[in-house]
Design a protein around this motif. Structure first.
Motif, mmCIF file in Angstrom:
data_model
loop_
_atom_site.group_PDB
_atom_site.id
_atom_site.type_symbol
_atom_site.label_atom_id
_atom_site.label_comp_id
_atom_site.label_asym_id
_atom_site.label_seq_id
_atom_site.Cartn_x
_atom_site.Cartn_y
_atom_site.Cartn_z
ATOM 1 N N ALA A 226 31.000 -76.325 0.751
ATOM 2 C CA ALA A 226 29.981 -76.977 -0.073
ATOM 3 C C ALA A 226 29.699 -78.388 0.431
ATOM 4 O O ALA A 226 30.572 -79.053 0.988
ATOM 5 N N GLN A 227 28.474 -78.853 0.218
ATOM 6 C CA GLN A 227 28.036 -80.160 0.696
ATOM 7 C C GLN A 227 27.382 -80.946 -0.432
ATOM 8 O O GLN A 227 27.022 -80.385 -1.471
ATOM 9 N N ASP A 228 27.228 -82.261 -0.216
ATOM 10 C CA ASP A 228 26.378 -83.032 -1.112
ATOM 11 C C ASP A 228 24.981 -83.073 -0.492
ATOM 12 O O ASP A 228 24.764 -82.612 0.630
ATOM 13 N N ILE A 229 24.028 -83.626 -1.223
ATOM 14 C CA ILE A 229 22.629 -83.559 -0.811
ATOM 15 C C ILE A 229 22.361 -84.308 0.493
ATOM 16 O O ILE A 229 21.424 -83.988 1.226
ATOM 17 N N LEU A 230 23.205 -85.298 0.813
ATOM 18 C CA LEU A 230 23.019 -86.062 2.049
ATOM 19 C C LEU A 230 23.760 -85.429 3.221
ATOM 20 O O LEU A 230 23.203 -85.271 4.312
ATOM 21 N N SER A 231 25.013 -85.043 3.003
ATOM 22 C CA SER A 231 25.802 -84.469 4.099
ATOM 23 C C SER A 231 25.239 -83.136 4.568
ATOM 24 O O SER A 231 25.424 -82.740 5.715
ATOM 25 N N LEU A 232 24.519 -82.442 3.674
ATOM 26 C CA LEU A 232 23.939 -81.143 4.032
ATOM 27 C C LEU A 232 23.090 -81.234 5.297
ATOM 28 O O LEU A 232 23.162 -80.373 6.176
ATOM 29 N N ASN A 233 22.283 -82.298 5.409
ATOM 30 C CA ASN A 233 21.374 -82.435 6.548
ATOM 31 C C ASN A 233 22.110 -82.463 7.880
ATOM 32 O O ASN A 233 21.581 -82.013 8.901
ATOM 33 N N TYR A 234 23.345 -82.974 7.880
ATOM 34 C CA TYR A 234 24.093 -83.118 9.126
ATOM 35 C C TYR A 234 25.190 -82.065 9.267
ATOM 36 O O TYR A 234 25.786 -81.929 10.328
ATOM 37 N N HIS A 235 25.409 -81.317 8.201
ATOM 38 C CA HIS A 235 26.333 -80.183 8.266
ATOM 39 C C HIS A 235 25.673 -78.982 8.940
ATOM 40 O O HIS A 235 26.363 -78.094 9.448
ATOM 41 N N LEU A 236 24.347 -78.954 8.959
ATOM 42 C CA LEU A 236 23.626 -77.826 9.560
ATOM 43 C C LEU A 236 23.991 -77.635 11.025
ATOM 44 O O LEU A 236 23.913 -76.526 11.554
ATOM 45 N N ALA A 237 24.412 -78.704 11.690
ATOM 46 C CA ALA A 237 24.783 -78.608 13.104
ATOM 47 C C ALA A 237 26.025 -77.755 13.308
ATOM 48 O O ALA A 237 26.266 -77.255 14.411
ATOM 49 N N TYR A 238 26.822 -77.564 12.251
ATOM 50 C CA TYR A 238 28.091 -76.846 12.381
ATOM 51 C C TYR A 238 28.024 -75.413 11.861
ATOM 52 O O TYR A 238 29.011 -74.692 11.914
ATOM 53 N N ILE A 239 26.875 -75.012 11.344
ATOM 54 C CA ILE A 239 26.742 -73.643 10.848
ATOM 55 C C ILE A 239 26.644 -72.681 12.030
ATOM 56 O O ILE A 239 25.839 -72.881 12.936
ATOM 57 N N LYS A 240 27.468 -71.655 12.006
ATOM 58 C CA LYS A 240 27.420 -70.664 13.073
ATOM 59 C C LYS A 240 26.182 -69.787 12.901
ATOM 60 O O LYS A 240 25.917 -69.267 11.833
ATOM 61 N N GLN A 241 25.426 -69.649 13.951
ATOM 62 C CA GLN A 241 24.215 -68.829 13.967
ATOM 63 C C GLN A 241 23.283 -69.157 12.799
ATOM 64 O O GLN A 241 23.014 -68.315 11.939
ATOM 65 N N PRO A 242 22.777 -70.375 12.733
ATOM 66 C CA PRO A 242 21.847 -70.721 11.646
ATOM 67 C C PRO A 242 20.581 -69.888 11.690
ATOM 68 O O PRO A 242 19.895 -69.743 10.677
ATOM 69 N N GLU A 243 20.269 -69.336 12.869
ATOM 70 C CA GLU A 243 19.080 -68.488 12.971
ATOM 71 C C GLU A 243 19.206 -67.222 12.135
ATOM 72 O O GLU A 243 18.211 -66.552 11.845
ATOM 73 N N ALA A 244 20.441 -66.893 11.727
ATOM 74 C CA ALA A 244 20.656 -65.723 10.875
ATOM 75 C C ALA A 244 20.618 -66.082 9.394
ATOM 76 O O ALA A 244 20.753 -65.206 8.538
ATOM 77 N N GLY A 245 20.444 -67.378 9.075
ATOM 78 C CA GLY A 245 20.433 -67.804 7.682
ATOM 79 C C GLY A 245 21.840 -68.096 7.185
ATOM 80 O O GLY A 245 22.833 -67.808 7.862
ATOM 81 N N ALA A 246 21.940 -68.665 6.006
ATOM 82 C CA ALA A 246 23.242 -69.007 5.438
ATOM 83 C C ALA A 246 23.098 -69.254 3.944
ATOM 84 O O ALA A 246 21.988 -69.432 3.431
ATOM 85 N N THR A 247 24.239 -69.245 3.247
ATOM 86 C CA THR A 247 24.285 -69.586 1.829
ATOM 87 C C THR A 247 25.263 -70.738 1.658
ATOM 88 O O THR A 247 26.405 -70.656 2.115
ATOM 89 N N LEU A 248 24.810 -71.808 1.009
ATOM 90 C CA LEU A 248 25.629 -73.010 0.887
ATOM 91 C C LEU A 248 25.641 -73.513 -0.552
ATOM 92 O O LEU A 248 24.657 -73.374 -1.276
ATOM 93 N N GLY A 249 26.769 -74.114 -0.932
ATOM 94 C CA GLY A 249 26.844 -74.829 -2.198
ATOM 95 C C GLY A 249 26.413 -76.262 -1.964
ATOM 96 O O GLY A 249 26.790 -76.867 -0.963
ATOM 97 N N VAL A 250 25.605 -76.814 -2.875
ATOM 98 C CA VAL A 250 25.088 -78.175 -2.712
ATOM 99 C C VAL A 250 25.253 -78.951 -4.015
ATOM 100 O O VAL A 250 24.864 -78.474 -5.082
#
Length: 324
Positions: A226-250
């Motif tokens: 889970a991320q906060d509203i600010l860290s989410l923007n920079y956490h995207l770099a660590y998501i494996k295969q973002p092209e496949a989509g993801a589900t995150l807590g915010v």
């Protein structure tokens, strides 16, 4: 264009900007699937609670049965022994179970990871409203990663130009935490509006998988990653295969929800900060948020578009990427 019309337009945009820059606007809007997640996460604690209670009761009962036996040779001695017997296991059990929980949860957390971003950096944005792109404000994000595995993010958004004359708003947020194997792990989220505490802060308790919101004092179950509203923007770099989509807590400061990120594929876009090959991500609820991350620039967010419930469109586009 008549001056009266310009002033009326600026006043109207000032009202919209106040809503956008205020804490009422959240990056991913509202979601209706969170109650289901909360129920699923809240069920385990009640199931665990009765077990220790049931185990402690049988321990006391057999001890009570042994009381009459030692009472014959010496009632005083047997009563002391009986009193010592239940107390000893109770005091031994509590310290044993208490450290076990933090030890097991703390093991996977402190894994030092090298940041994908430079140690320090800044992104500056311009904020526009509507299809004609009328500029109503600006924003700035800065980040810093330390050698001990921690990070510090700060964000600032404020009205500018004619809009600022009618409604001057400055919103700041801050995220601090650790960089672990799965990406950013926020520990504290802080907000300020016009220099004062906005009271929409959050404290993350990862050992207990919970987050406390200062707005209402509620403690909510926290999903891994889970991320906060600010860290989410920079956490995207660590998501494996973002092209496949993801589900995150915010965590927005007001609430905690889980959101589905859909991938709309790669796009080439031009911004004042340059030309980028990006991946277009979208989250849809009663509002729509779209993020373009630069695939060749550490997956930094170079464009963000927010469409509210009324259909009004706000865009945040990168104008400069560099060092503080």
């Amino acid at each position: 264009m008549p001056l009266a019309f310009v002033l009326a337009l600026a006043a109207s945009l000032g009202i919209h900007a106040a809503a956008l820059f205020g804490t009422d606007i959240e990056l991913f809007g509202g979601a209706s699937d969170e109650p289901v997640v909360l129920r699923a996460e809240l069920q385990p604690p009640p199931a665990v609670a009765p077990k220790p209670a049931a185990e402690s009761k049988p321990v006391v009962k057999p001890v009570a049965k042994h009381r009459p036996k030692p009472a014959r040779p010496g009632p005083l001695t047997s009563s002391k022994d009986v009193a010592d017997t239940p107390v000893a296991p109770a005091t031994e059990t509590l310290p044993e179970t208490a450290p076990e929980t933090p030890e097991t949860t703390a093991v996977p957390v402190p894994e030092p990871v090298k940041p994908l971003l430079p140690a320090k950096g800044t992104i500056r944005f311009m904020i526009t409203m509507g299809a004609q792109g009328f500029q109503i404000g600006r924003a700035e994000h800065t980040w810093e990663f330390t050698e001990d595995g921690h990070y510090h993010l700060s964000g600032m958004t404020e009205t500018s130009g004619l809009v600022a004359l009618f409604k001057s708003v400055r919103f700041e947020n801050e995220s601090r935490g650790k960089l672990v194997a799965g990406g950013l792990q926020p520990e504290q989220y802080l907000t300020r509006k016009n220099g004062k505490d906005a009271n929409e802060n959050a404290d993350f308790d990862w050992p207990n998988a919970a987050v406390r919101l200062s707005r209402d004092g509620n403690v909510r179950p926290l999903a891994p990653g889970a991320q906060d509203i600010l860290s989410l923007n920079y956490h995207l770099a660590y998501i494996k295969q973002p092209e496949a989509g993801a589900t995150l807590g915010v965590v927005t400061g007001k609430k905690y929800d889980r959101y589905a990120l859909d991938s709309l594929g790669e796009e080439e876009i031009d911004t004042p900060a340059g030309h980028f090959r990006t991946l277009h991500l979208r989250a849809m609820t009663d509002t729509v948020t779209e993020i373009w991350i630069a695939l060749d620039r550490h997956r930094l967010p170079v464009k963000i578009r927010f469409t509210d419930k009324k259909g009004d469109i706000y865009e945040q586009v990168a104008t400069e990427i560099g060092t503080p």
